[in-house]
Design an enzyme around this catalytic site. Structure first.
Site, PDB file in Angstrom:
ATOM      1  N   ARG A   1      15.561  -6.761  15.437  1.00 48.73           N
ATOM      2  CA  ARG A   1      16.345  -6.756  14.208  1.00 48.73           C
ATOM      3  C   ARG A   1      17.844  -6.897  14.464  1.00 48.73           C
ATOM      4  O   ARG A   1      18.523  -7.706  13.825  1.00 48.73           O
ATOM      5  CB  ARG A   1      16.081  -5.462  13.418  1.00 48.73           C
ATOM      6  CG  ARG A   1      14.787  -5.464  12.626  1.00 48.73           C
ATOM      7  CD  ARG A   1      14.245  -4.059  12.472  1.00 48.73           C
ATOM      8  NE  ARG A   1      13.985  -3.471  13.785  1.00 48.73           N
ATOM      9  CZ  ARG A   1      12.904  -3.762  14.522  1.00 48.73           C
ATOM     10  NH1 ARG A   1      12.011  -4.589  14.060  1.00 48.73           N
ATOM     11  NH2 ARG A   1      12.747  -3.213  15.718  1.00 48.73           N
ATOM     12  N   THR A   2      18.379  -6.105  15.383  1.00 52.55           N
ATOM     13  CA  THR A   2      19.827  -6.116  15.582  1.00 52.55           C
ATOM     14  C   THR A   2      20.292  -7.471  16.103  1.00 52.55           C
ATOM     15  O   THR A   2      21.244  -8.067  15.577  1.00 52.55           O
ATOM     16  CB  THR A   2      20.247  -4.999  16.563  1.00 52.55           C
ATOM     17  OG1 THR A   2      19.812  -3.745  16.042  1.00 52.55           O
ATOM     18  CG2 THR A   2      21.751  -4.973  16.730  1.00 52.55           C
TER      19      THR A   2
ATOM     20  N   LYS B   1      22.415 -10.096  39.431  1.00 53.71           N
ATOM     21  CA  LYS B   1      22.990 -10.347  40.756  1.00 53.71           C
ATOM     22  C   LYS B   1      24.018  -9.285  41.139  1.00 53.71           C
ATOM     23  O   LYS B   1      24.640  -9.375  42.192  1.00 53.71           O
ATOM     24  CB  LYS B   1      23.657 -11.718  40.775  1.00 53.71           C
ATOM     25  CG  LYS B   1      22.753 -12.872  40.387  1.00 53.71           C
ATOM     26  CD  LYS B   1      23.544 -14.179  40.312  1.00 53.71           C
ATOM     27  CE  LYS B   1      22.685 -15.321  39.813  1.00 53.71           C
ATOM     28  NZ  LYS B   1      23.471 -16.575  39.673  1.00 53.71           N
TER      29      LYS B   1
ATOM     30  N   ARG C   1      24.701  -4.947  23.339  1.00 50.15           N
ATOM     31  CA  ARG C   1      23.783  -3.812  23.450  1.00 50.15           C
ATOM     32  C   ARG C   1      23.598  -3.519  24.928  1.00 50.15           C
ATOM     33  O   ARG C   1      23.361  -4.430  25.729  1.00 50.15           O
ATOM     34  CB  ARG C   1      22.432  -4.096  22.796  1.00 50.15           C
ATOM     35  CG  ARG C   1      21.389  -3.032  23.133  1.00 50.15           C
ATOM     36  CD  ARG C   1      20.159  -3.120  22.284  1.00 50.15           C
ATOM     37  NE  ARG C   1      20.456  -2.685  20.919  1.00 50.15           N
ATOM     38  CZ  ARG C   1      19.521  -2.500  19.977  1.00 50.15           C
ATOM     39  NH1 ARG C   1      18.247  -2.704  20.265  1.00 50.15           N
ATOM     40  NH2 ARG C   1      19.856  -2.116  18.770  1.00 50.15           N
TER      41      ARG C   1
ATOM     42  N   HIS D   1      25.124   3.705  17.576  1.00 49.01           N
ATOM     43  CA  HIS D   1      24.706   2.420  17.013  1.00 49.01           C
ATOM     44  C   HIS D   1      25.431   2.291  15.670  1.00 49.01           C
ATOM     45  O   HIS D   1      24.816   2.430  14.603  1.00 49.01           O
ATOM     46  CB  HIS D   1      23.197   2.406  16.832  1.00 49.01           C
ATOM     47  CG  HIS D   1      22.594   1.052  16.638  1.00 49.01           C
ATOM     48  ND1 HIS D   1      23.346  -0.079  16.396  1.00 49.01           N
ATOM     49  CD2 HIS D   1      21.286   0.646  16.644  1.00 49.01           C
ATOM     50  CE1 HIS D   1      22.538  -1.118  16.262  1.00 49.01           C
ATOM     51  NE2 HIS D   1      21.283  -0.704  16.409  1.00 49.01           N
TER      52      HIS D   1
END
Length: 318
Positions: free
Chosen positions: A59-60, A89, A110, A138
């Site tokens: 969703r986000t 890496k 995120r 959030h």
């Protein structure tokens, strides 16, 4: 009206009532425009959003990317930056942020570590939006949650809200708690197993702003009295002790019978994804707002992108 004052969106505490009103008004206008004249379909023409997600998201991530595209911008993205970017890496978050500054006009991030978005913002010359940082915050979810509540009740004053489930690791309920302090006569009930109780920093913040709260373990006892039940998933990936997860999992399930015992005008929310805490049979209950809640993420994120990248316009779009 003053221009949007934030350089970055990192935490819920950045938003006061005036700023919340600005974001909500802008979201209302952009929502209406999607089914109307489409005056803002090229508002971010030429702008690029870097979608930098170190954790899985549906969703986000998609609502942010859809928001940018619907405003005429473009998106560069990686699905799982921990595996499919130079982070695999060993590239540092700071270096990745500096690199993205040369490619994009805004970074939506995120990350699995709390505080990561704030660290990125410290060195970024372009806006950084926190799309969830571990068990931290959030903020855009909290904004869309408040937008959903405001729409359901034509305001947010005088409401009793129950937060249920994983409150210890749940960044959505932490962020929402901060925003609820901006409204009068709000009361919060925390319902969770002992291993998932809300952390003390949130309780202290609520006390600071004189927001009444108390804790319960019995979901049935609070169902008839609250205006909103905000269910959350027990997040297996956040638990360090498998035994704690076993104790908490499946503890609270909002069945159809329980939903029907709520006030007729009460609402059920959930940040999604759900597991078994809300059965699919509840989806048709008139109190269920979680799919509408997810849709509101598009409008709120459109508003934030517009405001961050059109600072010279000042005020909400009309």
């Amino acid at each position: 009206m003053a221009a949007f004052p934030l350089a970055h969106v990192i935490e819920s505490q950045q938003f006061d009532r005036d700023l919340l009103d600005l974001v909500f008004q802008t979201a209302d206008t952009l929502k209406a425009d999607l089914s109307g004249p489409r005056r803002f379909s090229k508002a971010l023409n030429g702008k690029i959003m870097a979608s930098l997600f170190y954790e899985p998201s549906t969703r986000t991530r998609f609502s942010f990317e859809s928001a940018m595209l619907r405003l005429g911008g473009t998106v560069i993205t990686t699905e799982n930056a921990r595996e499919f970017s130079s982070a695999a890496k060993g590239e540092s978050l700071a270096d990745s942020t500096r690199i993205m500054n040369g490619y994009a006009d805004v970074i939506v991030m995120r990350h699995n570590e709390a505080g990561s978005a704030a660290r990125a913002a410290e060195i970024s010359g372009i806006p950084v939006i926190n799309a969830g940082d571990g068990a931290g915050q959030h903020p855009t979810q909290a904004l869309l949650d408040m937008y959903t509540i405001a729409d359901a009740f034509s305001g947010i004053t005088g409401l009793k809200i129950a937060m249920v489930g994983d409150l210890r690791y749940g960044r959505t309920v932490r962020s929402l708690s901060y925003l609820l302090t901006k409204y009068e006569d709000t009361e919060i009930i925390f319902v969770s197993p002992p291993v998932c109780k809300m952390e003390g920093d949130i309780k202290a913040y609520l006390d600071k702003y004189n927001v009444p709260w108390h804790e319960e373990t019995d979901l049935d006892s609070i169902v008839p009295e609250v205006d909103c039940i905000y269910m959350t998933r027990i997040q297996k990936e956040r638990f360090h002790d498998p035994e704690d997860y076993r104790i908490a999992a499946g503890k609270y399930i909002l069945t159809q019978e329980r939903a029907n015992r709520m006030k007729p005008e009460a609402i059920i929310m959930h940040p999604l994804p759900r597991v078994d805490e809300i059965p699919k049979s509840v989806d048709d209950n008139p109190r269920a707002r979680y799919f509408e809640q997810a849709q509101n993420g598009l409008y709120i994120r459109m508003a934030l992108l517009y405001l961050l990248l059109n600072k010279d316009d000042g005020g909400p779009v009309r």
